[in-house]
Scaffold this active site. Structure first.
Site, PDB file in Angstrom:
ATOM      1  N   SER A  76      26.527  47.381  35.797  1.00  0.00           N
ATOM      2  CA  SER A  76      27.962  47.095  35.772  1.00  0.00           C
ATOM      3  C   SER A  76      28.554  47.346  34.397  1.00  0.00           C
ATOM      4  O   SER A  76      29.363  46.553  33.898  1.00  0.00           O
ATOM      5  CB  SER A  76      28.199  45.642  36.193  1.00  0.00           C
ATOM      6  OG  SER A  76      27.591  45.345  37.421  1.00  0.00           O
TER       7      SER A  76
ATOM      8  N   ASP B 235      35.192  30.985  37.309  1.00  0.00           N
ATOM      9  CA  ASP B 235      35.098  30.074  36.167  1.00  0.00           C
ATOM     10  C   ASP B 235      34.432  30.699  34.947  1.00  0.00           C
ATOM     11  O   ASP B 235      33.913  29.980  34.083  1.00  0.00           O
ATOM     12  CB  ASP B 235      34.354  28.784  36.554  1.00  0.00           C
ATOM     13  CG  ASP B 235      35.202  27.881  37.430  1.00  0.00           C
ATOM     14  OD1 ASP B 235      36.420  27.847  37.230  1.00  0.00           O
ATOM     15  OD2 ASP B 235      34.631  27.220  38.322  1.00  0.00           O
TER      16      ASP B 235
ATOM     17  N   HIS C 117      33.268  40.779  47.816  1.00  0.00           N
ATOM     18  CA  HIS C 117      33.040  39.362  47.513  1.00  0.00           C
ATOM     19  C   HIS C 117      31.537  39.135  47.625  1.00  0.00           C
ATOM     20  O   HIS C 117      30.945  39.315  48.695  1.00  0.00           O
ATOM     21  CB  HIS C 117      33.778  38.454  48.491  1.00  0.00           C
ATOM     22  CG  HIS C 117      33.382  37.002  48.375  1.00  0.00           C
ATOM     23  ND1 HIS C 117      33.838  36.190  47.368  1.00  0.00           N
ATOM     24  CD2 HIS C 117      32.533  36.238  49.135  1.00  0.00           C
ATOM     25  CE1 HIS C 117      33.312  34.985  47.508  1.00  0.00           C
ATOM     26  NE2 HIS C 117      32.519  34.983  48.568  1.00  0.00           N
TER      27      HIS C 117
END
Length: 447
Positions: free
Chosen positions: A325, A238, A186
């Site tokens: 990533s 979101d 997280h």
């Protein structure tokens, strides 16, 4: 045209596959803890970096000026050992500093030198420092602080320039079962390679959409010494849900010969408030590498993006720099070959000169070609609207030479020269550049 990708995406995929079937585990055993002081390590990396990117078109606009500079960096790192006992604790810290040796104010943008607060010139020097704390039980570790997570294909940071990228948050890793590494995190803040603050935003790299936080979970499993698989899922608040899977298989052939097959797939969909707009994207790559005579590796790779948006991934820091990533085969020095609808092919050749009497010397050359780019169907109210044309195509060529000193007082000193050429039409969104980098790294360990 979309925002130009200024930062180099360091390859997360090597020439022989992105995963090692029986790689070192994420977490070692607490039973082997040496002690807080006894296991301490400290050192620096001295990096000299010359960067020269010249733009071959549209030089009249401010955004498309050349980027040329020469810098000296010092990256320091400290880690204590784990305390002994059932529960071990350790602390880690880093401190980076860099100095301008050359760099005109009108030729910024290399990301080795940050711009000043008014964006009118380069800083002459800069630095940053951070720390994290880790707790370990058995072969399970929980870490919190500012560090460089690099194990999750949906959230991986690196050191593409003088400084490392860092993220702030929690990471939980476990290697309790042999061959199985579990990974969760997280994160809610980050710092790019040209940021001095550690509290910058996270972004969607291509959509330039701020992301408040990201959560991920997954892992990898080495089925045997030749086959590994991995599976990850991430939620960027979101913005998107993103899923990743990989399979890597090495087939031994005759003596000193092998074939490696590396398959990567991402599936990305919008979620929550969908701040980047509608997203429905599937991206995959398949690379096949043939290694022979100990020195040579030939790689062929195919990559395809299915969707009306580019395959997007996490950007770091308030200036939104590209991270690592993206574990797709054709993400190379300048381009990711990840535009909407794009299909690309890559051919690569590596040679290690140790077999020919020069240990430490290696060469690489690769060529990638992408076509079929069509961004005309992107969500008109989304972040990717008008970023690409309807008939984009481009190609990139990379050449690299690297030498690592093998012994003596300069052992592990590396010198690397890299050259890239990228050419494309107006619809590909990335422009025409020549890019040269000369990088010298010298690690020094104090403890």
């Amino acid at each position: 045209m979309r925002v130009m990708k200024w930062s180099m995406i360091a390859l997360a995929v090597s020439a022989v596959g992105s995963q090692s079937a029986m790689a070192e585990p994420f977490v070692t055993s607490q039973a082997d803890a040496p002690g807080f002081v006894e296991g301490a390590k400290a050192g620096v990396v001295l990096e000299n970096f010359y960067f020269n990117r010249t733009r071959q078109d549209q030089k009249t606009t401010k955004r498309n000026k050349d980027s040329i500079d020469w810098t000296q960096g010092i990256r320091g790192k400290f880690s204590s050992g784990y305390t002994q006992g059932t529960v071990g604790v350790k602390v880690e810290g880093f401190g980076d500093a860099a100095y301008k040796l050359y760099g005109r104010d009108d030729e910024g943008g290399s990301l080795n030198l940050p711009r000043n607060s008014t964006n009118t010139g380069n800083d002459n020097s800069y630095g940053k420092a951070g720390a994290d704390i880790a707790v370990r039980i058995s072969k399970t570790e929980l870490k919190f602080g500012d560090f460089t997570p690099n194990t999750a294909p949906v959230f991986a940071f690196g050191t593409p320039r003088q400084f490392q990228q860092t993220a702030r948050g929690f990471q939980l890793q476990s290697s309790e079962i042999k061959g199985l590494d579990l990974d969760a995190g997280h994160f809610y803040a980050s710092s790019s390679e040209d940021n001095t603050t550690l509290q910058g935003n996270l972004f969607s790299q291509y959509g330039v959409t701020p992301i408040r936080s990201i959560d991920y979970v997954g892992g990898k499993y080495g089925i045997n010494e030749n086959l590994s698989v991995s599976l990850y899922g991430a939620k960027a608040q979101d913005t998107w849900n993103q899923y990743y899977t990989n399979a890597t298989y090495t087939l031994p052939l005759a003596t000193d010969q092998s074939l490696t097959f590396d398959f990567n797939l991402y599936r990305t969909t919008d979620t929550g408030a969908a701040k980047a707009g509608k997203i429905s994207n599937t991206a995959y790559s398949l690379a096949t590498s043939y290694a022979f005579l100990k020195a040579h590796t030939v790689t062929l790779a195919f990559q395809k993006i299915n969707g009306n948006e580019p395959f997007d991934y996490i950007g770091a820091g308030d200036k939104n720099r590209g991270t690592e990533s993206i574990f797709l085969s054709n993400s190379i020095e300048y381009s990711d070959f990840n535009a909407p609808g794009e299909k690309s092919l890559q051919a690569r050749y590596d040679i290690k000169m140790a077999e020919y009497g020069i240990p430490g010397l290696s060469f690489m050359v690769r060529y990638a070609h992408g076509q079929g780019i069509d961004g005309s169907h992107a969500d008109p109210n989304g972040a990717y609207a008008n970023a690409y044309g309807s008939n984009g195509h481009h190609f990139e060529t990379n050449v690299e030479a690297k030498y690592v000193v093998q012994s003596g007082p300069l052992k592990d000193l590396s010198i690397r020269a890299r050259q890239a050429w990228h050419r494309g039409n107006a619809d590909d969104g990335e422009g025409n550049i020549n890019d040269f980098r000369l990088i010298t790294d010298y690690p020094i360990n104090f403890l």
